[in-house]
Write an enzyme that holds these catalytic residues in place. Structure first.
Site, PDB file in Angstrom:
ATOM      1  N   LYS A 100      -4.922  -6.409   2.686  1.00 16.17           N
ATOM      2  CA  LYS A 100      -3.773  -6.895   3.448  1.00 16.17           C
ATOM      3  C   LYS A 100      -3.598  -8.370   3.168  1.00 16.17           C
ATOM      4  O   LYS A 100      -4.565  -9.069   2.861  1.00 16.17           O
ATOM      5  CB  LYS A 100      -4.023  -6.718   4.955  1.00 16.17           C
ATOM      6  CG  LYS A 100      -2.768  -6.766   5.779  1.00 16.17           C
ATOM      7  CD  LYS A 100      -2.092  -5.424   5.730  1.00 16.17           C
ATOM      8  CE  LYS A 100      -0.927  -5.282   6.646  1.00 16.17           C
ATOM      9  NZ  LYS A 100      -0.599  -3.861   6.861  1.00 16.17           N
TER      10      LYS A 100
HETATM   11  N1  GLU Z   1       2.500  -2.360   5.209  1.00 10.47           N
HETATM   12  C1  GLU Z   1       2.453  -0.925   5.203  1.00 10.47           C
HETATM   13  C2  GLU Z   1       1.248  -0.441   5.969  1.00 10.47           C
HETATM   14  O1  GLU Z   1       0.731  -1.121   6.816  1.00 10.47           O
HETATM   15  C3  GLU Z   1       2.563  -0.357   3.794  1.00 10.47           C
HETATM   16  C4  GLU Z   1       1.435  -0.702   2.880  1.00 10.47           C
HETATM   17  C5  GLU Z   1       1.670  -0.276   1.428  1.00 10.47           C
HETATM   18  O2  GLU Z   1       2.654   0.395   1.146  1.00 10.47           O
HETATM   19  O3  GLU Z   1       0.832  -0.658   0.613  1.00 10.47           O
HETATM   20  O4  GLU Z   1       0.828   0.666   5.809  1.00 10.47           O
END
Ligand code: GLU
Length: 411
Positions: free
Chosen positions: A104
Protein backbone atom coordinates in the site's frame (compact mmCIF):
# COMPACT_ATOMS: atom_id res chain seq x y z
CA UNK A 1 -6.47 6.78 14.34
CA UNK A 2 -3.74 5.27 12.30
CA UNK A 3 -2.21 3.45 15.22
CA UNK A 4 -5.71 2.05 15.77
CA UNK A 5 -5.77 0.87 12.14
CA UNK A 6 -2.57 -1.10 12.70
CA UNK A 7 -3.72 -2.46 16.06
CA UNK A 8 -6.99 -3.59 14.47
CA UNK A 9 -5.24 -5.29 11.53
CA UNK A 10 -2.90 -7.07 13.94
CA UNK A 11 -5.81 -8.07 16.17
CA UNK A 12 -7.68 -9.74 13.31
CA UNK A 13 -4.48 -11.40 12.13
CA UNK A 14 -3.79 -12.81 15.60
CA UNK A 15 -7.30 -14.26 15.79
CA UNK A 16 -6.59 -16.24 12.62
CA UNK A 17 -3.07 -17.16 13.73
CA UNK A 18 -4.60 -18.70 16.85
CA UNK A 19 -7.32 -20.49 14.88
CA UNK A 20 -4.64 -21.88 12.53
CA UNK A 21 -2.38 -22.85 15.42
CA UNK A 22 0.59 -20.91 14.07
CA UNK A 23 3.65 -20.82 16.28
CA UNK A 24 4.81 -17.39 17.52
CA UNK A 25 7.89 -17.21 15.28
CA UNK A 26 5.78 -17.96 12.19
CA UNK A 27 3.11 -15.43 13.19
CA UNK A 28 5.75 -12.74 13.66
CA UNK A 29 7.32 -13.60 10.31
CA UNK A 30 3.97 -13.36 8.51
CA UNK A 31 2.92 -10.15 10.22
CA UNK A 32 6.14 -8.18 9.75
CA UNK A 33 6.25 -5.97 6.64
CA UNK A 34 8.95 -6.74 4.07
CA UNK A 35 9.91 -3.13 3.28
CA UNK A 36 8.75 0.34 4.31
CA UNK A 37 9.74 3.29 2.15
CA UNK A 38 9.25 6.92 3.16
CA UNK A 39 10.11 9.70 0.72
CA UNK A 40 10.14 13.47 0.75
CA UNK A 41 8.25 14.97 -2.19
CA UNK A 42 8.98 18.64 -2.87
CA UNK A 43 7.00 20.45 -5.53
CA UNK A 44 6.80 23.98 -6.82
CA UNK A 45 3.34 25.30 -5.93
CA UNK A 46 1.36 27.46 -8.37
CA UNK A 47 2.13 30.56 -6.26
CA UNK A 48 5.89 29.91 -6.52
CA UNK A 49 6.33 28.59 -2.97
CA UNK A 50 7.64 25.10 -2.18
CA UNK A 51 5.27 22.39 -1.00
CA UNK A 52 6.82 19.52 0.96
CA UNK A 53 4.87 16.28 1.36
CA UNK A 54 5.73 12.86 2.75
CA UNK A 55 4.94 9.76 0.72
CA UNK A 56 4.96 6.12 1.81
CA UNK A 57 5.07 2.72 0.15
CA UNK A 58 4.85 -0.32 2.36
CA UNK A 59 5.46 -3.76 0.90
CA UNK A 60 4.03 -6.30 3.29
CA UNK A 61 4.42 -9.71 1.69
CA UNK A 62 5.27 -11.14 -1.74
CA UNK A 63 5.34 -14.86 -1.16
CA UNK A 64 2.37 -15.43 -3.51
CA UNK A 65 3.31 -12.83 -6.15
CA UNK A 66 4.32 -9.17 -6.60
CA UNK A 67 3.29 -6.67 -3.94
CA UNK A 68 -0.04 -5.15 -4.91
CA UNK A 69 -2.22 -2.42 -3.53
CA UNK A 70 -3.55 1.08 -3.83
CA UNK A 71 -2.10 4.51 -3.33
CA UNK A 72 -4.08 6.89 -1.14
CA UNK A 73 -3.88 10.68 -0.94
CA UNK A 74 -5.29 11.81 2.39
CA UNK A 75 -4.32 14.17 5.21
CA UNK A 76 -4.49 11.33 7.77
CA UNK A 77 -2.04 9.08 5.91
CA UNK A 78 0.95 7.99 7.98
CA UNK A 79 3.32 5.05 8.13
CA UNK A 80 1.15 3.04 10.53
CA UNK A 81 -2.02 3.39 8.49
CA UNK A 82 -0.22 2.44 5.28
CA UNK A 83 1.39 -0.53 7.04
CA UNK A 84 -2.01 -1.73 8.28
CA UNK A 85 -3.53 -1.38 4.81
CA UNK A 86 -0.57 -3.16 3.18
CA UNK A 87 -1.14 -6.12 5.49
CA UNK A 88 -4.84 -6.18 4.62
CA UNK A 89 -3.88 -6.37 0.92
CA UNK A 90 -1.76 -9.49 1.57
CA UNK A 91 -4.74 -11.34 3.04
CA UNK A 92 -7.14 -9.88 0.45
CA UNK A 93 -5.24 -11.07 -2.62
CA UNK A 94 -4.88 -14.44 -0.91
CA UNK A 95 -8.59 -14.74 -0.05
CA UNK A 96 -9.59 -14.31 -3.70
CA UNK A 97 -6.62 -16.35 -4.89
CA UNK A 98 -5.05 -13.81 -7.25
CA UNK A 99 -1.27 -14.23 -7.64
CA UNK A 100 -0.14 -11.18 -5.68
CA UNK A 101 1.16 -10.21 -2.32
CA UNK A 102 0.18 -7.07 -0.48
CA UNK A 103 1.37 -3.48 -0.46
CA UNK A 104 0.00 0.00 0.00
CA UNK A 105 1.12 3.55 -0.57
CA UNK A 106 0.03 6.96 0.45
CA UNK A 107 0.86 10.62 0.51
CA UNK A 108 -0.13 12.79 3.44
CA UNK A 109 -1.92 15.58 1.59
CA UNK A 110 -5.33 17.25 1.44
CA UNK A 111 -6.05 17.06 -2.28
CA UNK A 112 -8.68 19.81 -1.99
CA UNK A 113 -5.83 22.27 -1.34
CA UNK A 114 -3.92 21.36 -4.53
CA UNK A 115 -4.54 22.30 -8.16
CA UNK A 116 -4.54 19.64 -10.88
CA UNK A 117 -1.04 20.75 -11.91
CA UNK A 118 0.25 20.53 -8.34
CA UNK A 119 -1.24 17.03 -7.97
CA UNK A 120 0.47 15.94 -11.16
CA UNK A 121 3.84 17.31 -10.02
CA UNK A 122 3.40 15.66 -6.61
CA UNK A 123 2.57 12.29 -8.19
CA UNK A 124 5.63 12.47 -10.47
CA UNK A 125 7.86 13.42 -7.53
CA UNK A 126 6.54 10.44 -5.60
CA UNK A 127 7.39 8.14 -8.53
CA UNK A 128 10.90 9.66 -8.61
CA UNK A 129 11.20 8.55 -4.99
CA UNK A 130 9.90 5.00 -5.37
CA UNK A 131 10.51 3.91 -8.99
CA UNK A 132 13.35 1.62 -7.94
CA UNK A 133 11.06 -0.51 -5.76
CA UNK A 134 7.98 -0.72 -8.01
CA UNK A 135 7.48 -2.45 -11.36
CA UNK A 136 5.19 -4.92 -13.18
CA UNK A 137 6.82 -7.92 -11.48
CA UNK A 138 7.75 -6.31 -8.16
CA UNK A 139 5.08 -3.93 -6.86
CA UNK A 140 2.01 -2.64 -8.67
CA UNK A 141 0.13 0.40 -7.28
CA UNK A 142 -3.53 1.17 -8.04
CA UNK A 143 -6.11 3.81 -7.10
CA UNK A 144 -7.41 4.17 -3.55
CA UNK A 145 -8.92 7.11 -1.65
CA UNK A 146 -8.58 10.40 -3.59
CA UNK A 147 -6.53 8.89 -6.40
CA UNK A 148 -7.99 7.80 -9.72
CA UNK A 149 -7.25 6.75 -13.31
CA UNK A 150 -5.57 10.11 -14.02
CA UNK A 151 -3.19 9.60 -11.08
CA UNK A 152 -2.32 6.15 -12.47
CA UNK A 153 -1.71 7.68 -15.92
CA UNK A 154 0.88 10.06 -14.43
CA UNK A 155 2.57 7.19 -12.58
CA UNK A 156 2.66 5.10 -15.77
CA UNK A 157 4.18 8.03 -17.68
CA UNK A 158 6.76 8.97 -15.05
CA UNK A 159 7.82 5.35 -14.58
CA UNK A 160 8.22 4.99 -18.36
CA UNK A 161 10.86 7.75 -18.25
CA UNK A 162 13.04 5.48 -16.11
CA UNK A 163 12.15 2.00 -17.35
CA UNK A 164 10.42 2.38 -20.73
CA UNK A 165 6.90 1.33 -21.71
CA UNK A 166 5.50 -0.86 -18.93
CA UNK A 167 1.73 -0.50 -18.54
CA UNK A 168 1.69 -3.34 -15.99
CA UNK A 169 3.42 -1.09 -13.42
CA UNK A 170 0.04 0.29 -12.29
CA UNK A 171 -3.57 -0.78 -12.59
CA UNK A 172 -6.72 1.30 -12.64
CA UNK A 173 -5.33 3.19 -15.65
CA UNK A 174 -7.52 4.99 -18.18
CA UNK A 175 -8.74 2.61 -20.91
CA UNK A 176 -6.71 4.59 -23.50
CA UNK A 177 -3.48 3.66 -21.67
CA UNK A 178 -4.16 -0.03 -21.16
CA UNK A 179 -6.78 0.10 -18.42
CA UNK A 180 -9.38 -2.66 -18.24
CA UNK A 181 -13.02 -2.35 -19.07
CA UNK A 182 -15.00 -2.84 -15.88
CA UNK A 183 -12.19 -1.73 -13.52
CA UNK A 184 -13.85 1.45 -12.26
CA UNK A 185 -17.04 -0.42 -11.32
CA UNK A 186 -15.18 -3.48 -10.02
CA UNK A 187 -15.03 -2.81 -6.28
CA UNK A 188 -18.74 -1.89 -6.14
CA UNK A 189 -19.61 -4.88 -8.33
CA UNK A 190 -17.55 -7.15 -6.10
CA UNK A 191 -19.53 -5.86 -3.08
CA UNK A 192 -22.71 -6.81 -4.93
CA UNK A 193 -21.48 -10.34 -5.70
CA UNK A 194 -20.24 -10.77 -2.13
CA UNK A 195 -23.63 -9.76 -0.74
CA UNK A 196 -25.54 -11.92 -3.22
CA UNK A 197 -23.35 -14.91 -2.31
CA UNK A 198 -24.10 -14.47 1.39
CA UNK A 199 -27.81 -13.98 0.76
CA UNK A 200 -27.81 -17.14 -1.37
CA UNK A 201 -26.17 -19.11 1.45
CA UNK A 202 -28.87 -17.80 3.80
CA UNK A 203 -31.61 -18.79 1.33
CA UNK A 204 -32.50 -15.15 0.68
CA UNK A 205 -32.25 -12.65 -2.21
CA UNK A 206 -31.59 -8.94 -2.69
CA UNK A 207 -35.09 -8.15 -3.96
CA UNK A 208 -36.65 -5.35 -1.94
CA UNK A 209 -33.81 -5.17 0.61
CA UNK A 210 -33.32 -1.67 2.06
CA UNK A 211 -29.72 -0.58 1.65
CA UNK A 212 -27.69 2.28 3.11
CA UNK A 213 -24.38 3.28 1.54
CA UNK A 214 -21.97 5.37 3.60
CA UNK A 215 -19.44 7.05 1.29
CA UNK A 216 -20.27 8.10 -2.23
CA UNK A 217 -16.95 8.02 -4.04
CA UNK A 218 -16.04 5.38 -6.60
CA UNK A 219 -16.93 2.37 -4.44
CA UNK A 220 -20.08 3.75 -2.79
CA UNK A 221 -21.64 5.24 -5.90
CA UNK A 222 -21.06 2.11 -7.98
CA UNK A 223 -22.37 -0.10 -5.18
CA UNK A 224 -25.52 2.03 -4.85
CA UNK A 225 -26.12 1.90 -8.61
CA UNK A 226 -25.53 -1.86 -8.93
CA UNK A 227 -27.52 -2.84 -5.82
CA UNK A 228 -30.44 -0.71 -7.09
CA UNK A 229 -30.17 -2.34 -10.53
CA UNK A 230 -30.52 -5.74 -8.87
CA UNK A 231 -33.77 -4.82 -7.13
CA UNK A 232 -32.58 -3.44 -3.79
CA UNK A 233 -33.95 -0.15 -2.51
CA UNK A 234 -31.32 2.44 -1.60
CA UNK A 235 -32.80 4.26 1.41
CA UNK A 236 -29.76 6.25 2.51
CA UNK A 237 -26.44 7.57 1.22
CA UNK A 238 -23.78 9.79 2.74
CA UNK A 239 -20.58 11.58 1.87
CA UNK A 240 -18.38 14.27 3.37
CA UNK A 241 -21.25 16.80 3.09
CA UNK A 242 -23.63 14.74 5.28
CA UNK A 243 -26.26 12.01 5.16
CA UNK A 244 -29.34 11.76 2.93
CA UNK A 245 -32.29 9.47 3.62
CA UNK A 246 -35.44 8.62 1.70
CA UNK A 247 -37.47 5.63 2.87
CA UNK A 248 -39.27 5.56 -0.47
CA UNK A 249 -35.99 4.88 -2.29
CA UNK A 250 -33.26 7.17 -3.60
CA UNK A 251 -32.84 7.94 -7.28
CA UNK A 252 -29.18 6.89 -7.42
CA UNK A 253 -28.57 8.28 -10.92
CA UNK A 254 -29.69 11.75 -9.83
CA UNK A 255 -27.32 11.61 -6.84
CA UNK A 256 -24.43 10.52 -9.07
CA UNK A 257 -25.22 13.30 -11.57
CA UNK A 258 -25.22 15.84 -8.71
CA UNK A 259 -21.81 14.68 -7.50
CA UNK A 260 -20.44 14.79 -11.04
CA UNK A 261 -21.62 18.40 -11.38
CA UNK A 262 -20.79 19.70 -7.88
CA UNK A 263 -18.08 17.44 -6.46
CA UNK A 264 -20.14 16.30 -3.42
CA UNK A 265 -23.79 15.64 -2.47
CA UNK A 266 -24.00 19.12 -0.87
CA UNK A 267 -27.24 20.77 -1.97
CA UNK A 268 -28.74 17.60 -3.47
CA UNK A 269 -32.50 17.66 -2.86
CA UNK A 270 -33.45 14.05 -3.66
CA UNK A 271 -33.66 13.02 0.01
CA UNK A 272 -33.88 14.43 3.54
CA UNK A 273 -30.54 15.69 4.82
CA UNK A 274 -29.35 14.28 8.16
CA UNK A 275 -26.10 14.26 10.12
CA UNK A 276 -23.48 12.28 8.21
CA UNK A 277 -22.33 10.24 11.23
CA UNK A 278 -25.93 9.17 11.96
CA UNK A 279 -26.33 7.39 8.61
CA UNK A 280 -24.93 4.08 9.86
CA UNK A 281 -27.64 3.69 12.51
CA UNK A 282 -30.62 4.45 10.26
CA UNK A 283 -33.15 1.71 9.62
CA UNK A 284 -32.13 -0.66 6.80
CA UNK A 285 -31.41 -4.32 6.02
CA UNK A 286 -27.95 -3.94 4.51
CA UNK A 287 -25.29 -1.37 5.41
CA UNK A 288 -22.36 -0.72 3.10
CA UNK A 289 -19.60 1.37 4.72
CA UNK A 290 -17.62 2.53 1.70
CA UNK A 291 -15.55 5.43 2.98
CA UNK A 292 -12.99 5.79 5.77
CA UNK A 293 -11.79 3.15 8.22
CA UNK A 294 -12.93 2.94 11.84
CA UNK A 295 -16.52 4.19 11.36
CA UNK A 296 -18.27 1.29 13.11
CA UNK A 297 -17.23 1.46 16.75
CA UNK A 298 -18.32 0.20 20.17
CA UNK A 299 -20.24 3.49 20.53
CA UNK A 300 -22.53 3.01 17.52
CA UNK A 301 -22.46 -0.77 16.80
CA UNK A 302 -25.30 -1.49 19.22
CA UNK A 303 -27.54 0.94 17.32
CA UNK A 304 -26.81 -0.41 13.85
CA UNK A 305 -30.08 -1.77 12.46
CA UNK A 306 -28.68 -3.67 9.47
CA UNK A 307 -28.54 -7.46 9.56
CA UNK A 308 -25.82 -7.56 6.90
CA UNK A 309 -22.78 -5.29 6.67
CA UNK A 310 -20.78 -5.26 3.44
CA UNK A 311 -17.37 -3.68 4.05
CA UNK A 312 -16.71 -1.71 0.87
CA UNK A 313 -14.09 0.34 2.75
CA UNK A 314 -10.88 -1.03 4.25
CA UNK A 315 -11.05 -1.45 8.03
CA UNK A 316 -14.45 0.20 8.72
CA UNK A 317 -15.20 -2.00 11.78
CA UNK A 318 -13.20 -1.92 15.00
CA UNK A 319 -12.71 -5.25 16.82
CA UNK A 320 -15.02 -4.08 19.64
CA UNK A 321 -17.79 -3.28 17.15
CA UNK A 322 -17.13 -6.59 15.40
CA UNK A 323 -17.70 -8.45 18.65
CA UNK A 324 -21.00 -6.62 19.19
CA UNK A 325 -22.11 -7.55 15.66
CA UNK A 326 -21.24 -11.20 16.22
CA UNK A 327 -23.26 -11.24 19.46
CA UNK A 328 -26.20 -9.56 17.69
CA UNK A 329 -26.09 -12.12 14.88
CA UNK A 330 -25.21 -9.49 12.27
CA UNK A 331 -23.39 -10.93 9.26
CA UNK A 332 -20.30 -8.83 8.53
CA UNK A 333 -18.85 -9.51 5.09
CA UNK A 334 -15.24 -8.52 5.79
CA UNK A 335 -13.27 -6.00 3.74
CA UNK A 336 -10.64 -8.52 2.66
CA UNK A 337 -13.35 -10.35 0.77
CA UNK A 338 -16.15 -7.80 0.27
CA UNK A 339 -14.03 -5.16 -1.48
CA UNK A 340 -11.66 -7.56 -3.26
CA UNK A 341 -13.42 -6.97 -6.60
CA UNK A 342 -11.12 -3.98 -7.19
CA UNK A 343 -7.86 -5.85 -6.88
CA UNK A 344 -9.33 -8.83 -8.75
CA UNK A 345 -10.05 -6.71 -11.81
CA UNK A 346 -6.66 -5.05 -11.29
CA UNK A 347 -5.29 -8.55 -11.77
CA UNK A 348 -7.27 -8.90 -15.01
CA UNK A 349 -5.93 -5.53 -16.17
CA UNK A 350 -2.36 -6.56 -15.39
CA UNK A 351 -2.84 -9.93 -17.13
CA UNK A 352 -4.16 -8.08 -20.21
CA UNK A 353 -1.17 -5.69 -20.08
CA UNK A 354 1.33 -8.54 -19.83
CA UNK A 355 -0.29 -10.30 -22.82
CA UNK A 356 -1.09 -7.12 -24.79
CA UNK A 357 -4.47 -8.69 -25.42
CA UNK A 358 -7.65 -7.02 -24.24
CA UNK A 359 -10.94 -8.45 -22.98
CA UNK A 360 -14.59 -7.52 -23.52
CA UNK A 361 -16.29 -6.05 -20.45
CA UNK A 362 -18.62 -9.02 -20.24
CA UNK A 363 -15.68 -11.36 -19.78
CA UNK A 364 -14.26 -9.14 -17.02
CA UNK A 365 -17.56 -9.19 -15.13
CA UNK A 366 -18.12 -12.92 -15.61
CA UNK A 367 -14.61 -13.77 -14.39
CA UNK A 368 -15.05 -11.45 -11.42
CA UNK A 369 -18.31 -13.16 -10.52
CA UNK A 370 -16.61 -16.57 -10.74
CA UNK A 371 -13.71 -15.56 -8.50
CA UNK A 372 -16.00 -13.95 -5.91
CA UNK A 373 -18.20 -17.06 -5.92
CA UNK A 374 -15.31 -19.50 -5.48
CA UNK A 375 -13.82 -17.43 -2.70
CA UNK A 376 -17.17 -17.28 -0.92
CA UNK A 377 -17.67 -21.04 -1.12
CA UNK A 378 -14.33 -21.52 0.62
CA UNK A 379 -15.06 -18.85 3.27
CA UNK A 380 -18.51 -20.17 4.00
CA UNK A 381 -17.17 -23.72 4.40
CA UNK A 382 -14.51 -22.50 6.87
CA UNK A 383 -17.07 -20.41 8.76
CA UNK A 384 -19.56 -23.23 9.12
CA UNK A 385 -17.17 -26.11 9.85
CA UNK A 386 -15.12 -24.12 12.37
CA UNK A 387 -18.17 -22.21 13.66
CA UNK A 388 -16.44 -18.84 13.33
CA UNK A 389 -17.59 -15.47 11.92
CA UNK A 390 -16.97 -14.72 8.24
CA UNK A 391 -14.15 -12.32 9.07
CA UNK A 392 -12.20 -14.91 11.00
CA UNK A 393 -12.90 -17.41 8.22
CA UNK A 394 -11.52 -14.94 5.65
CA UNK A 395 -8.38 -14.42 7.71
CA UNK A 396 -7.98 -18.17 8.19
CA UNK A 397 -8.11 -18.66 4.41
CA UNK A 398 -5.98 -15.59 3.60
CA UNK A 399 -3.30 -16.12 6.22
CA UNK A 400 -3.32 -19.90 5.70
CA UNK A 401 -2.43 -19.63 2.01
CA UNK A 402 0.31 -17.09 2.63
CA UNK A 403 1.70 -19.34 5.33
CA UNK A 404 1.78 -22.29 2.92
CA UNK A 405 3.49 -20.23 0.22
CA UNK A 406 6.03 -18.92 2.73
CA UNK A 407 6.82 -22.43 3.97
CA UNK A 408 7.23 -23.79 0.44
CA UNK A 409 9.65 -21.00 -0.47
CA UNK A 410 11.74 -21.48 2.66
CA UNK A 411 13.52 -18.96 4.85
N1 GLU B 1 -7.17 0.19 -3.40
C1 GLU B 1 -7.93 -0.99 -3.69
C2 GLU B 1 -7.97 -1.89 -2.48
O1 GLU B 1 -7.81 -1.45 -1.37
C3 GLU B 1 -7.46 -1.68 -4.96
C4 GLU B 1 -6.06 -2.21 -4.91
C5 GLU B 1 -5.56 -2.73 -6.26
O2 GLU B 1 -6.32 -2.78 -7.22
O3 GLU B 1 -4.37 -3.05 -6.30
O4 GLU B 1 -8.24 -3.05 -2.59
Amino acid sequence: MSKDALDNANFYFETAAKELGLTRDVAVQLRTPHRQVKVECNIEKDDGSIGTYVGFRVQHDNSRGPFKGGLRYHFEVDDQEVTALAQLMTWKTSVVGVPYGGGKGGICVDTRQLSEGELQRLTRKFVDGIYEVIGPTTDIPAPDMYTNAQTMAWIFDQYAKYRGYAPGVVTGKPIELGGSLGRSAATGRGCLFACQNLLGALGDTLAGKRVIVQGFGNVGSWAARLFAEQGAKIVGIADISGGYVNAGGIDVESAIAHVQAHGTLEGWTGADAIDGAAIVTQDCDILIPAALGGVLTKENAGDVAAKIIVEGANGPTTPQADEIFTKKGVHVIPDIYANAGGVTVSYFEWAQNMQHFYWEEEKVNTELERIMKNAFTKLWAEATTRNIPLRTAAYVVGVGRVHQATQLRGV
